[in-house]
Motif scaffolding. Structure first.
Motif, mmCIF file in Angstrom:
data_model
loop_
_atom_site.group_PDB
_atom_site.id
_atom_site.type_symbol
_atom_site.label_atom_id
_atom_site.label_comp_id
_atom_site.label_asym_id
_atom_site.label_seq_id
_atom_site.Cartn_x
_atom_site.Cartn_y
_atom_site.Cartn_z
ATOM 1 N N LEU A 1 0.800 -1.271 -0.032
ATOM 2 C CA LEU A 1 -0.054 0.105 -0.078
ATOM 3 C C LEU A 1 0.910 1.240 0.089
ATOM 4 N N SER A 2 0.588 1.979 -1.057
ATOM 5 C CA SER A 2 1.399 3.508 -1.270
ATOM 6 C C SER A 2 0.279 4.460 -1.010
ATOM 7 N N MET A 3 0.491 5.355 -0.135
ATOM 8 C CA MET A 3 -0.737 6.335 0.307
ATOM 9 C C MET A 3 0.157 7.653 0.498
ATOM 10 N N GLN A 4 -0.708 8.705 0.070
ATOM 11 C CA GLN A 4 -0.262 10.139 0.212
ATOM 12 C C GLN A 4 -0.352 10.325 1.809
ATOM 13 N N GLU A 5 0.666 11.452 2.172
ATOM 14 C CA GLU A 5 0.359 11.888 3.334
ATOM 15 C C GLU A 5 -1.090 12.569 3.397
ATOM 16 N N GLY A 6 -1.641 12.500 4.615
ATOM 17 C CA GLY A 6 -2.913 13.072 4.667
ATOM 18 C C GLY A 6 -4.067 12.128 4.438
ATOM 19 N N LYS A 7 -3.830 11.316 3.600
ATOM 20 C CA LYS A 7 -5.136 10.604 3.084
ATOM 21 C C LYS A 7 -5.535 9.240 4.289
ATOM 22 N N ASN A 8 -6.656 8.634 3.940
ATOM 23 C CA ASN A 8 -7.217 7.653 4.917
ATOM 24 C C ASN A 8 -7.184 6.470 4.228
ATOM 25 N N TYR A 9 -6.743 5.457 4.939
ATOM 26 C CA TYR A 9 -6.950 4.072 4.239
ATOM 27 C C TYR A 9 -7.242 3.001 5.184
ATOM 28 N N THR A 10 -7.731 1.878 4.685
ATOM 29 C CA THR A 10 -8.071 0.730 5.612
ATOM 30 C C THR A 10 -7.186 -0.618 5.074
ATOM 31 N N ILE A 11 -6.828 -1.281 6.107
ATOM 32 C CA ILE A 11 -6.249 -2.681 5.896
ATOM 33 C C ILE A 11 -7.206 -3.762 6.538
ATOM 34 N N TYR A 12 -7.227 -4.544 5.744
ATOM 35 C CA TYR A 12 -8.385 -5.748 6.022
ATOM 36 C C TYR A 12 -7.691 -6.827 6.590
ATOM 37 N N CYS A 13 -8.084 -7.678 7.533
ATOM 38 C CA CYS A 13 -7.770 -8.963 7.960
ATOM 39 C C CYS A 13 -8.792 -10.079 8.183
ATOM 40 N N ASN A 14 -8.571 -11.184 7.217
ATOM 41 C CA ASN A 14 -9.860 -11.956 7.341
ATOM 42 C C ASN A 14 -9.395 -13.353 7.701
ATOM 43 N N TYR A 15 -9.838 -13.995 8.709
ATOM 44 C CA TYR A 15 -9.418 -15.264 9.176
ATOM 45 C C TYR A 15 -10.548 -16.129 8.834
ATOM 46 N N SER A 16 -10.144 -17.610 8.974
ATOM 47 C CA SER A 16 -11.037 -18.798 8.529
ATOM 48 C C SER A 16 -11.749 -19.257 9.505
ATOM 49 N N THR A 17 -11.395 -19.248 10.773
ATOM 50 C CA THR A 17 -12.242 -20.304 11.769
ATOM 51 C C THR A 17 -12.379 -19.399 12.971
ATOM 52 N N THR A 18 -13.093 -19.530 13.973
ATOM 53 C CA THR A 18 -13.597 -18.969 14.997
ATOM 54 C C THR A 18 -12.730 -18.567 15.860
ATOM 55 N N LEU B 1 -7.836 -2.277 9.973
ATOM 56 C CA LEU B 1 -6.767 -1.279 10.602
ATOM 57 C C LEU B 1 -6.902 -0.267 9.842
ATOM 58 N N HIS B 2 -7.642 0.873 10.572
ATOM 59 C CA HIS B 2 -7.722 2.212 9.624
ATOM 60 C C HIS B 2 -6.805 3.168 9.919
ATOM 61 N N ILE B 3 -6.326 3.807 9.065
ATOM 62 C CA ILE B 3 -5.392 4.700 8.957
ATOM 63 C C ILE B 3 -6.080 5.995 8.564
ATOM 64 N N THR B 4 -5.902 6.940 9.411
ATOM 65 C CA THR B 4 -6.470 8.400 9.322
ATOM 66 C C THR B 4 -5.400 9.496 9.240
ATOM 67 N N ALA B 5 -5.498 10.235 7.918
ATOM 68 C CA ALA B 5 -4.548 11.326 7.881
ATOM 69 C C ALA B 5 -3.028 10.915 8.080
ATOM 70 N N ALA B 6 -2.679 9.908 7.105
ATOM 71 C CA ALA B 6 -1.377 9.351 7.266
ATOM 72 C C ALA B 6 -0.288 10.142 7.255
ATOM 73 N N VAL B 7 0.739 9.670 7.966
ATOM 74 C CA VAL B 7 1.833 10.351 7.818
ATOM 75 C C VAL B 7 3.257 9.576 7.704
ATOM 76 N N HIS B 8 4.222 10.222 7.187
ATOM 77 C CA HIS B 8 5.595 9.372 6.859
ATOM 78 C C HIS B 8 5.786 8.363 7.811
ATOM 79 N N ASP B 9 5.775 8.822 9.102
ATOM 80 C CA ASP B 9 6.292 7.926 10.249
ATOM 81 C C ASP B 9 5.536 6.566 10.315
#
Lengths: 112, 111
Positions: free
Chosen positions: B11-28, B74-82
């Motif tokens: 995932l490459s994103m610009q500073e200041g943008k929002n994005y979401t990472i998804y994690c799916n799993y197969s069992t309870t 995992l939601h990222i709000t207003a991304a920064v380089h760090d």
């Protein structure tokens, strides 16, 4: 506040050589784990020890052996290293289900 | 066998943008962890999610868990380089209590 300490940090082995990776934790955790990390594959469990005196295989145990020496220490042994065992190895420990896991700083192993 | 899938892997994103990472799993499972890893470093614990509907926030990162959908975000709000790093989700499974990891999301935040 050492947490989980792994030694060595770096190692180069020749194919067929043996070595032991050491891991010690000072948090009085019951459970300890060995993982390997390969590029693009996340971490995979090699062996774990739910409590002192017990060890069990994880997802990728072939070529490895472990010893839970006491509550603090959990070692990983490669009897006859192979290039496929080139990886970064992480030791971890945890107290109880639902608690957190603490990871060591890793051992970078290269087998040539 | 428990499988954990993350997306995207890169995932490459610009500073200041929002994005979401998804994690799916197969069992309870009702225990999910998020970790951050910087190059050449160990894993740093970010969040531990222990129940359905759990939401945790730390700075620009917010994690949530839906055990019925077997999904964590995992939601990222207003991304920064760090925030540039690799992010892993891991699921605690079964009575043997093992962590199974996703493949990781390599995040690069561009100026």
């Amino acid at each position: 506040n050492a947490g989980v300490t792994q030694t060595p940090k770096f190692q180069v082995l020749k194919t067929g050589q043996s070595m032991t990776l050491q891991c010690a934790q000072d948090m009085n955790h019951n459970s300890m784990y060995w993982y390997r990390q390969d590029p693009g594959m996340g971490l995979r469990l090699i062996y774990y020890s739910a409590s002192e005196g017990t060890t069990d295989k994880g997802e990728v145990p072939n070529g490895y052996n472990v010893s839970r020496l006491n509550k603090r220490e959990f070692s990983l042994r490669l009897e006859s290293a192979a290039p496929s065992q080139t990886s970064v190895y992480f030791c971890a420990s945890s107290e109880s289900r639902g608690g957190g896991y603490t990871f060591g700083s890793g051992t970078r192993l290269t087998v040539v | 066998e428990l499988k954990v899938e993350q997306n995207p892997l890169f995932l490459s994103m610009q500073e200041g943008k929002n994005y979401t990472i998804y994690c799916n799993y197969s069992t309870t499972s009702d225990r999910l962890y998020w970790y951050r890893q910087d190059p050449g470093k160990s894993l740093e614990s970010l969040f531990v999610l222990l129940s359905n509907g759990a939401v945790k926030q730390e700075g620009r990162l917010m994690a949530s868990l839906d055990t019925k959908a077997r999904l964590s975000t995992l939601h990222i709000t207003a991304a920064v380089h760090d925030l540039s790093a690799t992010y892993f989700c891991a699921v605690d499974s079964g009575s043997a209590r093992q962590l199974t990891f996703g493949s990781g999301t390599q995040l690069t935040v561009l100026p």
